[in-house]
Design a protein around this motif. Structure first.
Motif, PDB file in Angstrom:
ATOM      1  N   UNK A 167       1.140  -0.993  -0.207  1.00  0.00           N
ATOM      2  CA  UNK A 167      -0.204   0.157   0.098  1.00  0.00           C
ATOM      3  C   UNK A 167       1.168   1.329  -0.038  1.00  0.00           C
ATOM      4  N   UNK A 168       0.708   2.250  -1.086  1.00  0.00           N
ATOM      5  CA  UNK A 168       1.556   3.799  -1.682  1.00  0.00           C
ATOM      6  C   UNK A 168       0.361   4.125  -0.312  1.00  0.00           C
ATOM      7  N   UNK A 169      -0.444   4.931  -1.240  1.00  0.00           N
ATOM      8  CA  UNK A 169      -1.421   6.008   0.068  1.00  0.00           C
ATOM      9  C   UNK A 169      -2.400   5.667   0.566  1.00  0.00           C
ATOM     10  N   UNK A 170      -3.497   5.931   1.433  1.00  0.00           N
ATOM     11  CA  UNK A 170      -4.183   6.049   2.054  1.00  0.00           C
ATOM     12  C   UNK A 170      -5.298   7.018   1.609  1.00  0.00           C
ATOM     13  N   UNK A 171      -5.720   7.826   1.309  1.00  0.00           N
ATOM     14  CA  UNK A 171      -6.480   8.862   0.956  1.00  0.00           C
ATOM     15  C   UNK A 171      -7.762   8.931   1.135  1.00  0.00           C
ATOM     16  N   UNK A 172      -7.765  10.193   2.239  1.00  0.00           N
ATOM     17  CA  UNK A 172      -9.150  10.235   3.201  1.00  0.00           C
ATOM     18  C   UNK A 172     -10.113  11.392   1.889  1.00  0.00           C
ATOM     19  N   UNK A 173     -11.012  10.832   1.053  1.00  0.00           N
ATOM     20  CA  UNK A 173     -11.694  11.131   0.457  1.00  0.00           C
ATOM     21  C   UNK A 173     -13.007  12.182   1.848  1.00  0.00           C
ATOM     22  N   UNK A 225      -7.761   2.769  -1.378  1.00  0.00           N
ATOM     23  CA  UNK A 225      -5.967   2.722  -1.305  1.00  0.00           C
ATOM     24  C   UNK A 225      -5.610   2.504  -2.496  1.00  0.00           C
ATOM     25  N   UNK A 226      -4.353   2.804  -2.107  1.00  0.00           N
ATOM     26  CA  UNK A 226      -4.081   2.782  -3.643  1.00  0.00           C
ATOM     27  C   UNK A 226      -2.648   1.620  -3.321  1.00  0.00           C
ATOM     28  N   UNK A 227      -2.626   0.716  -4.351  1.00  0.00           N
ATOM     29  CA  UNK A 227      -0.976  -0.339  -3.259  1.00  0.00           C
ATOM     30  C   UNK A 227      -0.651  -0.926  -5.205  1.00  0.00           C
ATOM     31  N   UNK A 228       0.960  -1.171  -4.642  1.00  0.00           N
ATOM     32  CA  UNK A 228       1.519  -1.520  -5.818  1.00  0.00           C
ATOM     33  C   UNK A 228       1.444  -3.234  -5.781  1.00  0.00           C
ATOM     34  N   UNK A 229       0.880  -3.745  -7.395  1.00  0.00           N
ATOM     35  CA  UNK A 229       1.058  -5.058  -6.750  1.00  0.00           C
ATOM     36  C   UNK A 229       2.094  -5.290  -8.441  1.00  0.00           C
ATOM     37  N   UNK A 272       5.767  -3.427 -11.929  1.00  0.00           N
ATOM     38  CA  UNK A 272       4.381  -3.159 -10.827  1.00  0.00           C
ATOM     39  C   UNK A 272       3.330  -2.719 -10.947  1.00  0.00           C
ATOM     40  N   UNK A 273       2.235  -2.624 -10.994  1.00  0.00           N
ATOM     41  CA  UNK A 273       0.900  -1.885 -11.454  1.00  0.00           C
ATOM     42  C   UNK A 273       0.031  -1.695 -10.260  1.00  0.00           C
ATOM     43  N   UNK A 274      -0.171  -0.100 -10.553  1.00  0.00           N
ATOM     44  CA  UNK A 274      -0.740   0.553  -9.379  1.00  0.00           C
ATOM     45  C   UNK A 274      -2.333  -0.417  -9.809  1.00  0.00           C
TER      46      UNK A 274
END
Length: 284
Positions: free
Chosen positions: A87-93, A106-110, A117-119
């Motif tokens: 997980x590269x970032x958690x965004x509070x919207x 959630x933004x994750x690199x896989x 890697x894919x985002x």
């Protein structure tokens, strides 16, 4: 490389939660997705959903210092992937006009073997029918999130956007209109390879009728509000993700049990380097 993506609003623990969770788990085993975006899932519900699937799951509560209210009631956002992700970032919207919504993005690199890697981005946008201005801001924030973390491979965004294809937020993300002087472009997988209207929140699903009556107050309501979006060549000139198939999932009852108040969307992608990218003339 073949990549299967699934998005599903789990509907937290409403209704017959045990039967529904078992049904979703059985569906995950059968569908064998590689990237999964869950919405409205409780932290302790996620391991049960993923039991026996070999998927690696992360709930927003595991990664964020922010703990929005009502997560224990309405659940949050989670991702699950075939391979261990980061997980590269958690965004509070959340905004001042929607402080009670507990869902984070959630933004994750896989890592994909041999490709890099894919985002993978899993959002849940504001649910109120009259909150399109909020969703417009949230859609722009998704574009910024992608810009901060995207890789050479096309980004995959999957989630519950609570907006139909004609809404400004979706039109912005699919390159049909600008917002605040900005524009971007993702492919809508259903538009490319889906069959029929693809409604995911509909009064045909008895689990949805109570909330439809509360929020819409009109009969026979149906909308396509759950999406899988795929990054396009303007942001990923050296790679491609061809949409091969898009269909509904969890859209029929099993022994009288409906899996959720939403139908899921499952999309098959073919992801890889663009073999002709290096052969194009500059500026083409």
């Amino acid at each position: 490389m073949h990549l299967r993506v699934l998005t599903l609003n789990v509907w937290n623990t409403r209704g017959d939660a045990a039967a529904r969770t078992a049904l979703i788990n059985a569906g995950l085993r059968r569908l064998a997705p590689d990237l999964v975006a869950f919405q409205e899932v409780l932290p302790d519900q996620l391991p049960v959903l993923l039991d026996g699937t070999a998927l690696h799951g992360t709930h927003q509560s595991q990664t964020s210092a922010v703990q929005p209210p009502y997560v224990d009631r309405f659940g949050g956002t989670a991702v699950a992937t075939r391979w261990p992700h980061r997980v590269t970032e958690v965004l509070d919207q959340r905004g001042a006009d929607a402080p009670d919504v507990p869902w984070l993005t959630l933004a994750a690199r896989v890592p994909l073997e041999g490709l890099g890697e894919v985002l993978f981005i899993a959002p849940t946008l504001s649910f109120r029918p009259g909150a399109e201005a909020v969703r417009e801001r949230q859609a722009q924030a998704l574009a910024d999130l992608d810009s901060r973390h995207r890789t050479a491979l096309p980004t995959v965004i999957a989630g519950d956007f609570n907006a139909g294809p004609d809404a400004a937020s979706i039109r912005f993300l699919t390159g049909r209109q600008s917002l605040s002087g900005r524009s971007t472009h993702f492919h809508d997988a259903w538009e490319i390879a889906g069959s029929g209207p693809g409604h995911t929140w509909t009064a045909a699903n008895p689990n949805a009728t109570e909330d439809i009556d509360r929020l819409i107050r009109q009969p026979h309501h149906h909308r396509r509000i759950d999406y899988v979006l795929v990054g396009s060549p303007h942001a990923h000139p050296g790679a491609r993700a061809r949409v091969r198939d898009a269909r509904l999932a969890f859209d029929k009852p099993v022994d009288g049990v409906w899996a959720s108040d939403h139908y899921g969307v499952v999309v098959d992608l073919e992801v890889g380097a663009d073999p002709v990218a290096g052969k194009r003339p500059a500026g083409s």
